[in-house]
Design an enzyme around this catalytic site. Structure first.
Site, mmCIF file in Angstrom:
data_model
loop_
_atom_site.group_PDB
_atom_site.id
_atom_site.type_symbol
_atom_site.label_atom_id
_atom_site.label_comp_id
_atom_site.label_asym_id
_atom_site.label_seq_id
_atom_site.Cartn_x
_atom_site.Cartn_y
_atom_site.Cartn_z
ATOM 1 N N TYR A 125 2.898 9.827 -0.012
ATOM 2 C CA TYR A 125 4.007 9.168 0.676
ATOM 3 C C TYR A 125 5.345 9.460 -0.001
ATOM 4 O O TYR A 125 6.395 9.212 0.580
ATOM 5 C CB TYR A 125 3.801 7.644 0.726
ATOM 6 N N ASP B 68 0.837 -1.198 0.000
ATOM 7 C CA ASP B 68 0.000 0.000 0.000
ATOM 8 C C ASP B 68 0.872 1.247 0.000
ATOM 9 O O ASP B 68 1.703 1.445 0.898
ATOM 10 C CB ASP B 68 -0.898 -0.006 1.249
ATOM 11 N N LYS C 160 -2.959 5.957 -4.058
ATOM 12 C CA LYS C 160 -4.038 6.889 -3.716
ATOM 13 C C LYS C 160 -3.806 8.264 -4.343
ATOM 14 O O LYS C 160 -2.660 8.725 -4.454
ATOM 15 C CB LYS C 160 -4.133 7.049 -2.194
ATOM 16 N N HIS D 251 -7.686 9.616 -1.576
ATOM 17 C CA HIS D 251 -7.038 9.525 -0.266
ATOM 18 C C HIS D 251 -7.803 10.232 0.848
ATOM 19 O O HIS D 251 -7.848 9.758 1.991
ATOM 20 C CB HIS D 251 -5.617 10.102 -0.353
#
Length: 289
Positions: A53, A48, A82, A114
């Protein structure tokens, strides 16, 4: 892709593994490679990530290098990414393609919106709702082209989900939200069950805070398991996929040891009884219009 006993069936007809590696805050190959290597060795089949990120490029590279080592192919794993809050609305199509390019993939197994809000907008701004709808249209388009195999949302509350159901052409396959014994999300889970949406847990360890909870420790001692294993087992025993994150290979391996034991109903009830509505994520999605 993975043992059906260790996966859930999505409303798309495909399966999603019950256990995944969360990669939030794992940046740089020096951090991702050992964690991904340990995860693949331990039998993880889900990874994931997210645009926010800032590790899609590195995760894609790590998987390309490590899959052959473990005798696996792309089709053997399930990758989630996302849409960033900054890309809600008109920028969503370009952002969807960017995630594909960053990961170096022909398709992404699951792509989520997200957050319900848009970066730069006040939470009460009605434009948040307009942007969400535009974003979902973009996800539906990528789904129709086979670039995404499933689409869903993250951090939505009941109100956001019901708004989506009222306007979408394709319903979400997954809702990913914070979930652990102190935040049981009863209303959201009921709606997901009613609408055949897979409910998935992030922060299943309560960002680590629950690892020292007295009840969790008592249950863990009673069944000869670690606190982390007990918390993760509590979720997966209810059919809820979990994506614990760790950069520590030994913890990654430890977290995978979920499928060779069961919690008693008494222990399940004791953990469920910890629910007090406590969030560890500082963002409160209920505030977003």
């Amino acid at each position: 892709m993975s043992d059906p006993r260790h996966s859930v069936l999505l409303n798309t007809g495909s399966r999603m593994p019950l256990l995944g590696l969360g990669t939030g805050q794992l940046r740089g190959l020096e951090n991702l490679m050992p964690a991904v290597d340990a995860a693949l060795a331990a039998g993880y089949h889900q990874f994931d990530t997210a645009a926010v990120y800032r590790n899609e490029v590195e995760l894609g590279q790590a998987l390309r290098e490590l899959l052959p080592k473990h005798g696996l192919e792309r089709a053997d794993i399930f990758i989630t990414s996302k849409l960033a809050p900054r890309d809600q609305g008109p920028m969503a199509p370009a952002a969807c393609q960017r995630s594909l390019d960053q990961l170096g993939l022909e398709y992404i197994d699951l792509f989520l919106v997200h957050e319900p809000g848009t970066e730069g907008l006040r939470v009460e701004d009605p434009q948040n709702s307009v942007n969400r709808a535009q974003s979902w249209t973009a996800l539906e388009e990528f789904l129709s082209r086979g670039k995404f195999r499933a689409i869903g949302v993250s951090n939505y509350i009941v109100r956001h989900l019901e708004e989506l159901f009222a306007s979408c052409k394709v319903p979400p396959a997954v809702l990913q939200v914070e979930f652990h014994p102190r935040l049981a999300q009863t209303e959201l889970r009921a709606l997901c069950a009613q609408r055949s949406v897979c409910f998935e847990a992030y922060s299943p360890l309560g960002t680590g805070a629950l690892l020292s909870d007295p009840v969790v420790l008592e249950v863990a001692k009673g069944c000869g398991r670690t606190a982390a294993q007990v918390l993760l087992r509590w979720a997966v025993q209810q059919g809820i996929p979990v994506i614990p994150k760790s950069s520590n290979p030994s913890r990654v391996r430890e977290n995978a040891q979920l499928f060779d034991f069961e919690l008693s109903q008494e222990d399940m009830d004791r953990l469920t009884g910890l629910d007090c509505g406590q969030r560890f994520d500082p963002e409160d999605p209920s505030l977003v219009a």
